[in-house]
Design a protein around this motif. Structure first.
Motif, PDB file in Angstrom:
ATOM      1  N   LEU A  51       0.818  -1.386   0.453  1.00 26.32           N
ATOM      2  CA  LEU A  51      -0.069   0.124   0.172  1.00 26.32           C
ATOM      3  C   LEU A  51       0.872   1.170   0.056  1.00 26.32           C
ATOM      4  CD1 LEU A  51      -2.874  -1.228   2.631  1.00 26.32           C
ATOM      5  CD2 LEU A  51      -2.902  -1.870   0.475  1.00 26.32           C
ATOM      6  N   ASN A  52       1.931   0.675   0.583  1.00 23.66           N
ATOM      7  CA  ASN A  52       2.756   2.207   0.451  1.00 23.66           C
ATOM      8  C   ASN A  52       1.756   3.381   1.589  1.00 23.66           C
ATOM      9  OD1 ASN A  52       5.158   3.992   0.177  1.00 23.66           O
ATOM     10  ND2 ASN A  52       4.714   4.605  -2.089  1.00 23.66           N
ATOM     11  N   ARG A  53       1.970   2.567   2.492  1.00 23.10           N
ATOM     12  CA  ARG A  53       1.041   3.540   3.802  1.00 23.10           C
ATOM     13  C   ARG A  53       1.889   3.242   5.213  1.00 23.10           C
ATOM     14  NH1 ARG A  53      -4.706   2.984   2.952  1.00 23.10           N
ATOM     15  NH2 ARG A  53      -4.687   1.485   4.877  1.00 23.10           N
ATOM     16  N   ILE A  54       2.267   3.890   6.198  1.00 26.75           N
ATOM     17  CA  ILE A  54       2.358   4.048   6.794  1.00 26.75           C
ATOM     18  C   ILE A  54       1.230   3.595   7.842  1.00 26.75           C
ATOM     19  CG2 ILE A  54       1.026   6.334   8.054  1.00 26.75           C
ATOM     20  CD1 ILE A  54       3.446   6.265  10.497  1.00 26.75           C
ATOM     21  N   VAL A  55       1.580   2.296   8.793  1.00 24.73           N
ATOM     22  CA  VAL A  55       0.390   1.412   9.541  1.00 24.73           C
ATOM     23  C   VAL A  55       0.625   1.301  10.460  1.00 24.73           C
ATOM     24  CG1 VAL A  55      -0.410  -0.077   7.307  1.00 24.73           C
ATOM     25  CG2 VAL A  55       1.925  -0.968   8.928  1.00 24.73           C
ATOM     26  N   GLY A  56       1.964   2.214  10.984  1.00 23.84           N
ATOM     27  CA  GLY A  56       2.808   1.997  12.875  1.00 23.84           C
ATOM     28  C   GLY A  56       3.940   2.152  13.002  1.00 23.84           C
ATOM     29  N   VAL A  57       3.721   3.114  14.438  1.00 18.78           N
ATOM     30  CA  VAL A  57       4.615   2.841  14.528  1.00 18.78           C
ATOM     31  C   VAL A  57       6.104   2.596  15.405  1.00 18.78           C
ATOM     32  CG1 VAL A  57       4.250   5.879  14.009  1.00 18.78           C
ATOM     33  CG2 VAL A  57       4.588   5.029  16.635  1.00 18.78           C
ATOM     34  N   GLU A  58       6.420   2.249  15.249  1.00 18.18           N
ATOM     35  CA  GLU A  58       7.801   1.838  17.316  1.00 18.18           C
ATOM     36  C   GLU A  58       8.314   3.229  18.057  1.00 18.18           C
ATOM     37  OE1 GLU A  58      11.314  -0.906  15.943  1.00 18.18           O
ATOM     38  OE2 GLU A  58      11.975  -1.491  18.083  1.00 18.18           O
ATOM     39  N   ALA A  59       7.982   2.857  18.759  1.00 21.12           N
ATOM     40  CA  ALA A  59       9.046   3.404  20.139  1.00 21.12           C
ATOM     41  C   ALA A  59       9.646   3.575  20.870  1.00 21.12           C
ATOM     42  CB  ALA A  59       7.520   3.284  21.178  1.00 21.12           C
ATOM     43  N   LEU A  60      10.939   3.990  20.426  1.00 20.85           N
ATOM     44  CA  LEU A  60      11.740   4.396  20.488  1.00 20.85           C
ATOM     45  C   LEU A  60      12.391   5.772  21.544  1.00 20.85           C
ATOM     46  CD1 LEU A  60      13.159   3.573  16.877  1.00 20.85           C
ATOM     47  CD2 LEU A  60      13.414   2.277  18.341  1.00 20.85           C
ATOM     48  N   LEU A  61      13.302   5.302  22.875  1.00 17.12           N
ATOM     49  CA  LEU A  61      13.345   5.655  24.403  1.00 17.12           C
ATOM     50  C   LEU A  61      14.883   6.310  23.400  1.00 17.12           C
ATOM     51  CD1 LEU A  61      12.917   6.217  26.789  1.00 17.12           C
ATOM     52  CD2 LEU A  61      14.030   4.038  27.124  1.00 17.12           C
ATOM     53  N   ARG A  62      15.016   7.783  23.769  1.00 14.74           N
ATOM     54  CA  ARG A  62      16.006   8.027  24.447  1.00 14.74           C
ATOM     55  C   ARG A  62      15.524   9.005  25.673  1.00 14.74           C
ATOM     56  NH1 ARG A  62      16.333   5.790  20.549  1.00 14.74           N
ATOM     57  NH2 ARG A  62      16.694   6.716  18.375  1.00 14.74           N
ATOM     58  N   TRP A  63      17.778   9.130  25.855  1.00 14.04           N
ATOM     59  CA  TRP A  63      17.701   9.793  27.336  1.00 14.04           C
ATOM     60  C   TRP A  63      18.952  10.556  27.029  1.00 14.04           C
ATOM     61  CZ3 TRP A  63      21.915   7.584  31.139  1.00 14.04           C
ATOM     62  CH2 TRP A  63      21.814   8.938  32.110  1.00 14.04           C
ATOM     63  N   ASN A  64      18.562  12.382  27.211  1.00 19.66           N
ATOM     64  CA  ASN A  64      18.853  13.350  26.974  1.00 19.66           C
ATOM     65  C   ASN A  64      19.335  14.041  28.084  1.00 19.66           C
ATOM     66  OD1 ASN A  64      20.276  16.029  26.260  1.00 19.66           O
ATOM     67  ND2 ASN A  64      18.211  17.033  25.361  1.00 19.66           N
ATOM     68  N   SER A  65      20.218  13.343  29.079  1.00 19.88           N
ATOM     69  CA  SER A  65      20.807  13.772  30.613  1.00 19.88           C
ATOM     70  C   SER A  65      21.723  14.467  30.688  1.00 19.88           C
ATOM     71  CB  SER A  65      22.092  12.715  30.623  1.00 19.88           C
ATOM     72  OG  SER A  65      22.569  12.866  31.937  1.00 19.88           O
ATOM     73  N   PRO A  66      21.373  15.434  32.252  1.00 20.46           N
ATOM     74  CA  PRO A  66      22.298  17.329  31.778  1.00 20.46           C
ATOM     75  C   PRO A  66      24.179  16.228  31.708  1.00 20.46           C
ATOM     76  CG  PRO A  66      20.709  16.324  33.820  1.00 20.46           C
ATOM     77  CD  PRO A  66      19.876  15.671  32.991  1.00 20.46           C
ATOM     78  N   ASP A  67      23.491  15.845  32.985  1.00 14.84           N
ATOM     79  CA  ASP A  67      25.244  15.330  33.410  1.00 14.84           C
ATOM     80  C   ASP A  67      26.310  14.836  32.173  1.00 14.84           C
ATOM     81  OD1 ASP A  67      24.678  16.095  36.220  1.00 14.84           O
ATOM     82  OD2 ASP A  67      23.689  13.306  36.154  1.00 14.84           O
ATOM     83  N   PHE A  68      25.466  13.611  30.657  1.00 12.08           N
ATOM     84  CA  PHE A  68      25.992  12.638  29.876  1.00 12.08           C
ATOM     85  C   PHE A  68      25.503  13.435  28.548  1.00 12.08           C
ATOM     86  CE2 PHE A  68      25.624  10.368  34.065  1.00 12.08           C
ATOM     87  CZ  PHE A  68      27.035  10.358  34.530  1.00 12.08           C
TER      88      PHE A  68
END
Ligand code: C2E
Ligand code: CA
Ligand code: CA
Ligand code: CA
Length: 279
Positions: A51-68
């Protein structure tokens, strides 16, 4: 020379101490990350190839650390796993991702699925099924719009318990996906035992399948196994048009990768959903 050897030893010891200290500091920083709102999710489209169409998304975690600074999930997920912090983080991910998918539906976009990665430790939690059920009820997302991703190795440890848990998810109507397929040590007979709906072909096979005939054979074989077991098959790490054409030719159901989109914030997913309405 004895002197140098001694100094070298001291040098390496110090370096090792530094690494351990760094990991300890990172772990304690990570412990506060959820409450401090340092974690956020990005979402990567899953595309239906016919269909060449979006059918879902995968959630991926990100960490923006003030220390690292920005820390890769390849670094902090294993750390969170070892220290047990992953359980709290995992619940935050589940709840945030599920609520986000409901928000998209409430904004009038046609429903898509949200895929959430489970960690090994999280999967072992005895009340995981209950927790997921409660989050779904609270957020009023239909269970069929949630897919849980797990790896072969995770499901193989404690096989009977795993199958029981998977059956419980299934009876709630939640989708189950076997991630990184082909990299674990599972026997194909497990595929029959696990009540899963989807196989994700690991990106290591996709990367070189155009130039490496062995990788191409593996990809074809996985697609064929998935088809014969009536499983949706998803290719990961799809980066080029050649990848897309090959996968389409082999009748792979879905693809995910930089060719279509990097993992992006929820607002950008909305732009993609808007476009897929007008097209
Ligand atoms: P994964 O579940 O196999 O996720 C796919 C990874 O491939 C993601 O890396 C994604 O950004 C990357 N990727 C997507 N398309 C392409 C592409 O075309 N080419 C290449 N080279 N890479 C691509 P990311 O986001 O760094 O995540 C790495 C791993 O961290 C994930 O692998 C997953 O195992 C873990 N992870 C991420 N978020 C979570 C989470 O919320 N919970 C748990 N337990 N693990 C997570
Ligand atoms: Ca995954
Ligand atoms: Ca994967
Ligand atoms: Ca992976």
């Amino acid at each position: 020379s004895k002197e140098i050897g001694k100094n070298n030893y001291c040098f390496f010891q110090t370096e090792l101490d530094d690494i351990n200290k760094n990991r300890l500091e990172m772990a304690s920083s990570l412990r506060k990350a959820v409450g401090n709102e340092e974690l956020y999710l990005v979402y990567q489209p899953k595309i239906n190839l016919s269909l060449n169409r979006i059918v879902g998304v995968e959630a991926l975690l990100r960490w923006n650390s003030p220390d690292f600074g920005m820390v890769s999930p390849a670094v902090f997920i294993p750390l969170a796993e070892e220290t047990g912090i992953i359980v709290e983080i995992g619940e935050w991910v589940l709840s945030t991702a599920i609520k986000q998918n409901k928000k998209w539906q409430d904004k009038g976009f046609s429903p898509i699925s949200i895929s959430v990665n489970l960690s090994a430790r999280q999967f072992l939690q005895t009340d995981l099924v209950q927790k997921v059920e409660i989050i779904l009820q609270e957020s009023e997302l239909h269970p069929s719009h949630l897919i849980l991703e797990l790896t072969e190795t995770m499901a193989m440890n404690n096989l009977e318990h795993s199958i029981e848990k998977l059956e419980q998810f299934k009876s709630l109507g939640i989708g189950l996906s076997l991630d990184d397929f082909g990299t674990g040590f599972s026997s194909l007979s497990y595929l029959k035992k696990f009540p899963i709906n989807e196989l994700k072909i690991d990106q290591s096979f996709i990367r070189d399948m155009i130039i490496d005939s062995q990788d191409a054979s593996i990809v074809k074989a996985i697609i064929s196994i998935a088809k014969s077991l009536n499983l949706t098959v998803v290719a990961e790490g799809v980066e080029t048009e050649k990848h897309v054409n090959f996968l389409h030719q082999q009748q792979c159901d879905q693809a995910q990768g930089y060719y279509f989109s990097k993992p992006v914030p929820s607002s950008e997913i909305e732009n993609i959903l808007k476009e897929s309405v007008t097209n």
